[in-house]
Design an enzyme around this catalytic site. Structure first.
Site, mmCIF file in Angstrom:
data_model
loop_
_atom_site.group_PDB
_atom_site.id
_atom_site.type_symbol
_atom_site.label_atom_id
_atom_site.label_comp_id
_atom_site.label_asym_id
_atom_site.label_seq_id
_atom_site.Cartn_x
_atom_site.Cartn_y
_atom_site.Cartn_z
ATOM 1 N N HIS A 114 -1.465 1.647 7.462
ATOM 2 C CA HIS A 114 -2.317 1.209 5.862
ATOM 3 C C HIS A 114 -1.895 2.610 5.983
ATOM 4 O O HIS A 114 -2.114 3.932 6.323
ATOM 5 C CB HIS A 114 -3.401 0.652 6.038
ATOM 6 N N CYS B 94 0.582 -1.045 -0.014
ATOM 7 C CA CYS B 94 -0.077 -0.237 0.803
ATOM 8 C C CYS B 94 1.009 1.000 0.209
ATOM 9 O O CYS B 94 0.844 2.498 -0.480
ATOM 10 C CB CYS B 94 -1.331 -0.126 0.695
#
EC number: 3.4.19.12
Length: 558
Positions: A506, A48
């Site tokens: 994230h 990510c």
């Protein structure tokens, strides 16, 4: 009768289907509607940090224009420049042929691996990857293109290696040194040397080490100089003048079409660019025989010079490097020291930067804005017990730091990782207010009354203080400064947010749309893309902020 009715019904049905397809089926307008839509990116497992950075950089039109500049100059489908450009254009929905939602950014990872970067399959920092990408892109943009050997300009004969001087070979029939060496027998090589691959293939991985500024592992490469590499083209072994050899008579039994010269010092070295200096006169018959060959070699050299010149290329025939276009994230800070005793000022020192890192205050407080952090970033510092070169007194000096050259695209990193006294690392989640329009005039070297721009590459250096401009510490973006200094006004393009703790989490990106959707904002998280409001964007705890000074601003030359 029944068959006619069935046939008529079938015809009516087919006509209805065709009519529906013509009026309501896929059309060019629908294709145009899909153009410009933001696409998601595949996550290969803990990638990510790459996807969020690609989405943020895809929102920077000037960065994409810079990639297009070098991709058009030297297209290479496996290079990082081409891989990045294709990925960003597909993400923006502007690529001419490629489409994908979601799209796989595997080409970017393969290009990084080809450049020596090994990214383990674990979580990484998006800010570190940002500097890795810019470093690799800049290396690809400014490195010399692999050029052939000077022997490429020689006319060749496909039948045999004899009577080259009398063969009319087209100027465009060049052959590389490596291909010539591969096609000859062992007895035909100079000095019976073994076959050597091109310099582009001779890359040895010597050792593995970690860059101090990043946790990403890089393999250090060592390029060997081969006869076809630019470093060994003009000088081989001591006094061996390869250029003058090209202009002498070619004997039938000479390997590679080169003559065997017993005394190289007696030959004159030709000037680069196809010109040659005077040399001892040959016999009349030999001079007439070689006159045609010399003309072909000279014209071939000039043809090579034209072929290998261009943006981002370095020609071995020219002693001048072409101007390189710096990437739009590159700026410069200026530092100056002033003596508090006599008031003398030192010379301004300039340091380039690709992004600026702003530290949060030690104590958490409410109402913290980006203007406060920028003001702290350029706060003057007192240096005690410094001897002045002007008054020869040991006094206190003041060191001031400002933005001497603002980049076209500004990347701001809000450092949220801190170390506790116990030795543990933690993440701060303070909210920092950031504006949609940011004026950098209060933090830059601004003197509107000065018309002279001489003295340094960045302008006049009488002082680095920003006159008497007030600092932009309020929650507003400094719109008033935008009218006074429009060139220092930035607009928000993308915001990278990290959710989680210091060691895990994230990354997501809030970014502007592309083309006609540039006024809209989108939330992107790997394959997820949805439209959001600007109020939601301005309320997130930013980790990386991307601004630009306008889409139509011309790229700066170094």
């Amino acid at each position: 009768m029944e068959s006619e009715k069935i046939l008529m019904a079938a015809g009516v049905t087919v006509a209805a289907v065709v009519g529906a397809f013509v009026f309501w089926g896929p059309s060019g307008s629908r294709l145009r509607q899909r153009r410009g839509q933001i696409a998601g990116l595949h996550n290969f497992g803990l990638t990510c940090f790459l996807n969020t950075l690609l989405q943020a950089m895809a929102a920077c039109p000037q960065f994409i224009a810079w990639l297009q500049l070098y991709n058009n100059a030297s297209p290479d489908r496996k290079s990082l420049i081409t891989s990045m450009l294709n990925t960003l254009e597909v993400v923006n929905g502007t690529h001419a042929t490629l489409r994908g939602d979601p799209y796989s950014p595997g080409a970017v990872l393969r290009a990084l691996n080809a450049l020596g970067w090994v990214i383990p399959q674990e979580e990484h920092d998006a800010h570190e990857l940002f500097h890795v990408l810019l470093t690799c892109l800049e290396e690809e943009a400014i490195r010399p293109q692999p050029l052939g050997c000077l022997s490429d300009a020689l006319p060749t004969d496909n039948d045999d290696n004899s009577s080259l001087a009398g063969t009319a070979t087209p100027v465009g029939g060049f052959r590389s040194f490596s291909s010539m060496a591969a096609g000859l027998g062992a007895s035909q090589r100079i000095g019976d040397q073994p076959n050597r691959p091109s310099s582009a293939m001779l890359t040895d991985f010597l050792n593995m080490e970690y860059d101090e500024s990043t946790s990403l592992q890089r393999l250090v490469r060592s390029e060997a100089h081969t006869p076809d590499s630019p470093a060994s083209v003009c000088e081989r072994d001591g006094n061996d003048r390869l250029g003058s050899v090209l202009l002498d008579a070619v004997s039938p039994g000479t390997p590679f079409g080169f003559p065997l010269v017993s005394n190289p010092d007696s030959l004159a070295t030709p000037m680069l660019g196809g010109e040659r200096s005077s040399r001892p006169r040959l016999p009349q018959s030999q001079q007439q025989q070689d006159e045609g060959l010399n003309r072909r070699v000279s014209s071939s050299c000039r043809s090579l010079e034209r072929l290998h010149r261009g943006p981002g290329r370095v020609s071995i025939w020219s002693n001048m490097m072409p101007s390189q276009v710096a990437h739009p994230f590159q700026g410069a800070m200026g530092a100056q020291i002033v003596c508090n005793g006599c008031g003398s000022k030192s010379a301004v020192r300039y340091d380039k930067f690709d992004s600026i890192t702003l530290n949060l205050p030690p104590q958490r407080r409410t109402g913290l804005s980006l203007g406060h952090l920028l003001s702290e970033y350029i706060t003057s510092e007192d240096l005690s017990d410094v001897k002045c070169d002007s008054c020869n007194e040991t006094t206190t000096h003041t060191k001031s730091v400002t933005f001497a050259k603002l980049p076209a695209c500004l990347c701001i990193h809000v450092a949220r990782t801190v170390w506790l006294p116990t030795g543990q690392v933690c993440k701060r989640k303070d909210y920092v207010h950031f504006p949609e329009s940011l004026s950098m005039a209060p933090y830059s070297f601004v003197q509107p009354h000065l018309n002279s721009q001489a003295g340094t590459p960045w302008g006049s250096t009488m002082s680095l203080y920003s006159s008497s401009l007030p600092m932009n510490n309020g929650v507003g973006g400094g719109e008033g400064f935008g009218t006074m200094f429009p060139k220092n006004l930035y607009r928000l393009l993308a915001v990278v947010v990290h959710s989680g703790e210091a060691n895990s989490g994230h990354f997501v990106t809030y970014r502007r749309g592309s083309l006609r959707n540039a006024h809209r904002w989108y939330y992107t998280s790997d394959t997820i893309v949805r439209e959001v409001s600007i109020d939601e964007v301005l309320s997130v705890p930013a980790y990386l902020l991307f601004y630009d000074r306008g889409q139509q601003r011309q790229l700066n030359l170094r």
